[in-house]
Scaffold this motif. Structure first.
Motif, PDB file in Angstrom:
ATOM      1  N   THR A 171     -37.585   2.469   6.117  1.00 15.91           N
ATOM      2  CA  THR A 171     -36.681   1.835   6.677  1.00 15.91           C
ATOM      3  C   THR A 171     -36.381   2.306   8.275  1.00 15.91           C
TER       4      THR A 171
ATOM      5  N   GLN B 225     -34.256   4.385   8.910  1.00 11.50           N
ATOM      6  CA  GLN B 225     -32.950   5.086   8.807  1.00 11.50           C
ATOM      7  C   GLN B 225     -33.243   6.394   8.617  1.00 11.50           C
TER       8      GLN B 225
ATOM      9  N   THR C 298     -37.031  -2.613  13.721  1.00 11.27           N
ATOM     10  CA  THR C 298     -35.767  -1.907  13.688  1.00 11.27           C
ATOM     11  C   THR C 298     -34.781  -3.197  14.299  1.00 11.27           C
TER      12      THR C 298
ATOM     13  N   ASN D 220     -34.055  -5.444  11.420  1.00 10.60           N
ATOM     14  CA  ASN D 220     -32.919  -4.853  10.703  1.00 10.60           C
ATOM     15  C   ASN D 220     -31.620  -4.557  11.020  1.00 10.60           C
TER      16      ASN D 220
ATOM     17  N   ARG E 282     -30.041  -8.208  10.765  1.00  9.53           N
ATOM     18  CA  ARG E 282     -29.633  -8.243   9.456  1.00  9.53           C
ATOM     19  C   ARG E 282     -28.162  -7.505   9.361  1.00  9.53           C
ATOM     20  N   LEU E 283     -28.142  -6.467   9.579  1.00  9.49           N
ATOM     21  CA  LEU E 283     -26.826  -5.498   9.357  1.00  9.49           C
ATOM     22  C   LEU E 283     -25.728  -5.992  10.288  1.00  9.49           C
TER      23      LEU E 283
ATOM     24  N   LYS F  52     -31.182  -4.953   1.435  1.00  5.57           N
ATOM     25  CA  LYS F  52     -32.738  -4.927   1.484  1.00  5.57           C
ATOM     26  C   LYS F  52     -33.112  -5.008   3.009  1.00  5.57           C
ATOM     27  N   LEU F  53     -33.700  -3.746   3.566  1.00  4.77           N
ATOM     28  CA  LEU F  53     -34.207  -4.072   5.107  1.00  4.77           C
ATOM     29  C   LEU F  53     -35.574  -3.720   4.880  1.00  4.77           C
ATOM     30  N   GLU F  54     -36.370  -4.285   5.887  1.00  3.08           N
ATOM     31  CA  GLU F  54     -37.768  -4.059   5.834  1.00  3.08           C
ATOM     32  C   GLU F  54     -38.132  -2.642   6.047  1.00  3.08           C
TER      33      GLU F  54
END
Length: 415
Positions: A286, A288, A322, A325, A328-329, A348-350
């Motif tokens: 992801t 991160q 990113t 993502n 979404r966050l 659930k992130l890409e």
């Protein structure tokens, strides 16, 4: 999911460290994707303008190219008024859980807070392939210094047969066919073993067609006390086997490095965050950081240890993913009217799974070789028809950054 921000909603600070390909792609995508959210985007970039690395080697043989490679950030964001998206010039020094320290021309210690941090600090490479200058004037001066040295030299040694070495040798040999250009590579074929033999053989064929002398299976020994410098002039260097090579100008086209020492302030166990051998930031798919304490910190591009090839196309792809993502966050944060790092874990992130060894190398303005995502090897016709090899996509990059040439004072200067 569409979330409309309320007047008293918290503004989320998204801090991007690095304003090159990955960082700029992320910022532009996020500005558009999160336009309905209370987001403030800040880029911390060490240079005063964007440097179009793709054209760096063209600039040392065509002096009119150098100043066009520097593009102002002034119009990067299309809507700066709402939350104050901005680009700040400075050098990152330390990262903490919710703020960073950086050095600027005005002060050695400055602070920037963040809710989400994306590290896009890239990598370093010997000049002139990448620019270590922080100001436009210094950068142009560096390109011009190499330009003049190449004009004066009769014998030019290029050490390293990767993409940079092949491209540089091709640029010089195309512009100065009367010069002796020698490329030395320490393997039996050009490039890495991960590329198809037909791709590697085609590049060798093109270089030889330009008159470049290619020496394979030899490693040039560079004395520690006399590192390569354009001002050293004529010298004899030897290979590990003892072969002597005389040249008037030498280029080191090896040694990509990543410096993530700024991560040492984030944890006592820095090896959990940074690969001690490669210097790259450890990330999940992801993107991160791998340390579960910091799910709000990402790393994209050359500075991370994702197994993909370190190419601009992957830095941009990771930036786009990113941005999605982060949207979404932040939507999750806004909808719950709170920010809790523990609540991020179930989301659930890409994941970035593109590991393709796509590669395009320009060998001067009229030649080139490409290995496609599907392994198909394409030669000069592809470079001439489909690639902006003569212009190195400079105009396209100015357009991408919404840059105004009138505000770039250096374009008016005579070189």
């Amino acid at each position: 999911m569409s979330v409309v921000s309320q007047p008293n909603t918290k503004v989320y600070n998204i801090l991007i460290i690095g304003g090159s390909k990955g960082g700029v792609t992320l910022a532009r995508e996020l500005e558009q994707a999160a336009s309905h959210l209370p987001v403030r985007i800040t880029i911390l970039e060490k240079r005063e303008a964007y440097f179009h690395t793709v054209g760096a080697l063209r600039a040392v043989v065509h002096k009119d190219v150098a100043k066009k490679l520097w593009i102002p950030y002034s119009n990067l964001f299309r809507n700066t008024g709402r939350y104050g998206h901005t680009v700040v010039q400075g050098v990152l020094t330390r990262v903490f859980p919710f703020h960073v320290e950086y050095a600027s021309a005005d002060s050695p210690v400055n602070f920037l807070p963040f809710d989400y941090l994306v590290l896009a600090t890239g990598s370093s490479y010997p000049a002139p392939a990448k620019m270590c200058s922080f100001t436009v004037s210094q950068g142009i001066e560096t390109s011009m210094r190499y330009y003049q040295k190449i004009r004066e030299a009769a014998r030019i040694l290029v050490i390293g047969g990767g993409p940079v070495g092949v491209e540089l040798a091709g640029e010089i040999a195309t512009e100065y066919p009367e010069k002796r250009v020698i490329l030395v590579h320490n393997q039996s074929k050009l490039f890495l073993d991960e590329y198809k033999d037909s791709f590697r053989d085609k590049a060798l064929e093109e270089l030889k067609g330009l008159g470049v002398q290619v020496i394979l299976n030899e490693k040039v020994v560079i004395p520690d006390e006399k590192a390569l410098d354009p001002n050293l002039g004529s010298r004899i260097l030897r290979t590990a086997s003892g072969r002597a090579i005389e040249s008037d100008l030498q280029f080191n086209c090896t040694g990509i490095t990543v410096d993530a020492r700024y991560m040492h302030s984030l944890s006592d166990n820095v090896s959990q965050l940074v690969d001690p051998y490669k210097g790259q930031i450890r990330v999940r798919l992801t993107l991160q950081v791998r340390d579960p304490r910091f799910p709000h910190i990402f790393a994209i591009g050359d500075c991370n240890d994702h197994p993909c090839f370190k190419l601009g196309i992957h830095a941009a792809g990771q930036g786009r993913m990113t941005a999605r993502n982060l949207r979404r966050l932040i939507e999750h944060d806004v909808s719950h009217q709170r920010r809790d790092l523990a609540r991020m874990a179930p989301l659930k992130l890409e994941e970035y799974r593109d590991k393709s060894n796509l590669m395009t190398v320009s060998i001067g303005p009229y030649r080139g070789v490409t290995q496609s995502r599907f392994g198909l090897v394409l030669g000069n016709w592809y470079s001439r028809i489909f690639l902006p090899s003569k212009a190195m996509a400079v105009d396209t990059r100015w357009k991408d950054l919404h840059a105004d040439r009138v505000t770039a004072s250096w374009l008016q200067d005579d070189l």
